[in-house]
Scaffold this active site. Structure first.
Site, PDB file in Angstrom:
ATOM      1  N   ASP A  56       0.871  -1.165   0.000  1.00 19.19           N
ATOM      2  CA  ASP A  56       0.000   0.000   0.000  1.00 19.19           C
ATOM      3  C   ASP A  56       0.919   1.230   0.000  1.00 19.19           C
ATOM      4  OD1 ASP A  56      -2.162   1.837   0.875  1.00 19.19           O
ATOM      5  OD2 ASP A  56      -1.090   1.739   2.775  1.00 19.19           O
ATOM      6  N   ASP A 249      -1.897  -0.486   6.051  1.00 18.53           N
ATOM      7  CA  ASP A 249      -2.124   0.141   7.350  1.00 18.53           C
ATOM      8  C   ASP A 249      -3.557   0.647   7.524  1.00 18.53           C
ATOM      9  OD1 ASP A 249      -1.856   2.182   5.418  1.00 18.53           O
ATOM     10  OD2 ASP A 249      -1.476   3.627   7.005  1.00 18.53           O
TER      11      ASP A 249
HETATM   12  P1  ADP Z   1      -5.318   5.532  -0.617  1.00 22.72           P
HETATM   13  O1  ADP Z   1      -5.415   4.928   0.759  1.00 22.72           O
HETATM   14  O2  ADP Z   1      -4.383   4.759  -1.484  1.00 22.72           O
HETATM   15  O3  ADP Z   1      -5.061   6.997  -0.601  1.00 22.72           O
HETATM   16  P2  ADP Z   1      -8.157   5.947  -0.992  1.00 22.72           P
HETATM   17  O4  ADP Z   1      -9.132   5.108  -1.733  1.00 22.72           O
HETATM   18  O5  ADP Z   1      -8.369   6.143   0.461  1.00 22.72           O
HETATM   19  O6  ADP Z   1      -6.742   5.309  -1.313  1.00 22.72           O
HETATM   20  O7  ADP Z   1      -8.112   7.406  -1.659  1.00 22.72           O
HETATM   21  C1  ADP Z   1      -7.901   7.556  -3.024  1.00 22.72           C
HETATM   22  C2  ADP Z   1      -7.859   9.010  -3.413  1.00 22.72           C
HETATM   23  O8  ADP Z   1      -9.128   9.627  -3.154  1.00 22.72           O
HETATM   24  C3  ADP Z   1      -6.871   9.832  -2.618  1.00 22.72           C
HETATM   25  O9  ADP Z   1      -5.580   9.756  -3.149  1.00 22.72           O
HETATM   26  C4  ADP Z   1      -7.467  11.220  -2.767  1.00 22.72           C
HETATM   27  O10 ADP Z   1      -7.113  11.790  -3.996  1.00 22.72           O
HETATM   28  C5  ADP Z   1      -8.952  10.950  -2.733  1.00 22.72           C
HETATM   29  N1  ADP Z   1      -9.463  11.085  -1.368  1.00 22.72           N
HETATM   30  C6  ADP Z   1      -9.786  10.105  -0.511  1.00 22.72           C
HETATM   31  N2  ADP Z   1     -10.214  10.590   0.662  1.00 22.72           N
HETATM   32  C7  ADP Z   1     -10.137  11.932   0.568  1.00 22.72           C
HETATM   33  C8  ADP Z   1     -10.407  13.010   1.452  1.00 22.72           C
HETATM   34  N3  ADP Z   1     -10.841  12.821   2.690  1.00 22.72           N
HETATM   35  N4  ADP Z   1     -10.220  14.258   0.989  1.00 22.72           N
HETATM   36  C9  ADP Z   1      -9.774  14.471  -0.251  1.00 22.72           C
HETATM   37  N5  ADP Z   1      -9.473  13.503  -1.115  1.00 22.72           N
HETATM   38  C10 ADP Z   1      -9.660  12.245  -0.736  1.00 22.72           C
HETATM   39 MG    MG Z   2      -2.438   3.318   3.573  1.00 22.84          MG
END
Ligand code: ADP
Ligand code: MG
Length: 361
Positions: A56, A249
């Site tokens: 990740d 994580d």
């Molecule tokens: P990762 O854990 O790899 O970042 P996520 O699926 O949690 O994967 O998030 C993917 C993308 O979605 C992030 O890189 C971001 O661009 C967007 N994103 C997720 N959560 C948020 C948030 N709370 N605010 C802004 N952008 C978000």
């Molecule tokens: Mg992570």
């Protein structure tokens, strides 16, 4: 009768019974001292067979403590709106935005109808207006016309842009930067030395992900994927007969950690991730992953040696005690010696297991 008792004594399979558990106990104990917490024996046994390690990005390869490093086109009031939305999110990006708004003493607003948009961002209503915050893909999904040149520039430097928008237009964006863990590069190089392929999985932007993967030397990148896709990718590799380890994580890594042949959680990660994994690396130090794999190899070798010793005493001892050599050489094993040999086989097995403690990882 002498030989009968002798056979009974020496055929006692104590050493055989001890061969596997003693090595595993010593291996698990050694792991604990190295900051590698192993939940069960099966995990330690599987780890040495791993072909692919899935990593990740945020919080595993990087520290997962990102900072807001740039604001583009947003005034303080709009940052307040962004922080208000992020206040409801658990994502590391949210912490970065909130730390920034706190430093600037910007107040949070009242909001309603918060919702997270899986893998892309979040939305909510502030002062009667619906706002969205998230990735370039979210801008595309909302079909907003926006020149993304500047956004892309940040992604090419490994930063994550977060745009603030309404249904009608993009108001501006902030850029978030997370630093790569000091040990990531060496850990990946060491995995490659062991012949293991590395794949990074992330929901983040392709450019951002590629930048970080390149810095660290990771073989392959799967970016802009939804949390459930992490699980799908692992299943795909498994169906090709690969033994897959997954490191992560986050809450959204949990299903993948459970699906992988070996799930490895960062000790700095969420409780759900730690619950779902077979191994936890204290301090989130991924160089410990390489040590864990070496520990598994050493332990498995220890088990094989133990089995050899356990069988060795029995294979030589049983015919000897049974008097098989008596007609030719006049050899016979008295029950006393049989007892000693049996004890000795257990001692060999246990002391061979204890050797694992002092081996270098
Ligand atoms: P990762 O854990 O790899 O970042 P996520 O699926 O949690 O994967 O998030 C993917 C993308 O979605 C992030 O890189 C971001 O661009 C967007 N994103 C997720 N959560 C948020 C948030 N709370 N605010 C802004 N952008 C978000
Ligand atoms: Mg992570």
């Amino acid at each position: 009768l002498v030989s009968f008792v002798g056979v009974l004594v020496i055929a006692c399979p104590c050493a055989l019974g001890l061969a596997t558990p003693t090595a595993i106990i010593v291996g698990v104990g050694k792991g604990a001292r190295e900051g590698i917490l192993i939940k069960d024996a099966a995990t330690l046994e599987k780890l040495h067979k791993v072909d692919i390690v899935m990593l990740d990005k945020t919080g595993t390869v990087t520290y997962g403590k990102p900072k807001l490093i740039n604001v583009s086109n947003l005034d303080n009031d709009q940052i307040s709106i962004l922080a208000t939305l992020e206040n409801k999110s658990e994502h590391p990006i949210a912490h970065a935005v909130l730390n920034y708004s706190k430093e600037k003493n910007l107040p949070l607003k009242t909001f309603s109808e918060f919702e997270s948009i899986k893998g892309k961002g979040i939305k909510g209503i502030v002062n009667g207006v619906e706002y969205f915050a998230g990735s370039i893909r979210l801008i595309e999904d909302l079909k907003l016309s926006f020149d993304t040149t500047e956004l892309n520039q940040f992604t090419l430097e490994g930063k994550t842009p977060v745009a603030l928008m309404t249904k009608e237009k993009v108001l501006g964006f902030v850029a978030i930067a997370d630093s790569i863990k000091e040990e990531s590069k060496k850990a990946v190089a060491d995995l490659h030395k062991l012949g293991i392929r590395t794949v990074m999985l992330t929901g983040d932007n392709k450019n951002t992900a590629n930048y970080i993967a390149k810095e660290v030397g990771i073989d392959e990148v799967m970016a802009e994927i939804l949390p459930e896709d992490k699980l799908v990718k692992i299943k795909e590799f498994q169906s090709q007969g690969k033994v897959v380890a997954m490191t992560g994580d986050g809450v959204n890594d949990a299903p993948a950690l459970a699906q992988a042949d070996v799930g490895i959680a960062m000790g700095t990660g969420t409780d759900v991730a730690i619950e779902s994994a077979g191994i936890t690396l204290l301090g989130g130090d991924i160089s410990k992953l390489v040590k864990a794999i070496k520990l598994s190899k050493i332990t498995m070798r220890g088990i094989k040696q133990n089995l050899f010793w356990a069988f060795f005493y029995n294979i030589v001892g049983i015919p000897l005690a049974a008097g098989a050599f008596y007609p030719f050489f006049g050899w016979l094993l008295s029950p006393v010696f049989a007892g000693m040999a049996m004890a000795l086989s257990s001692v060999s097995v246990v002391s061979n297991s204890l050797r694992i403690r002092s081996m270098k990882l």
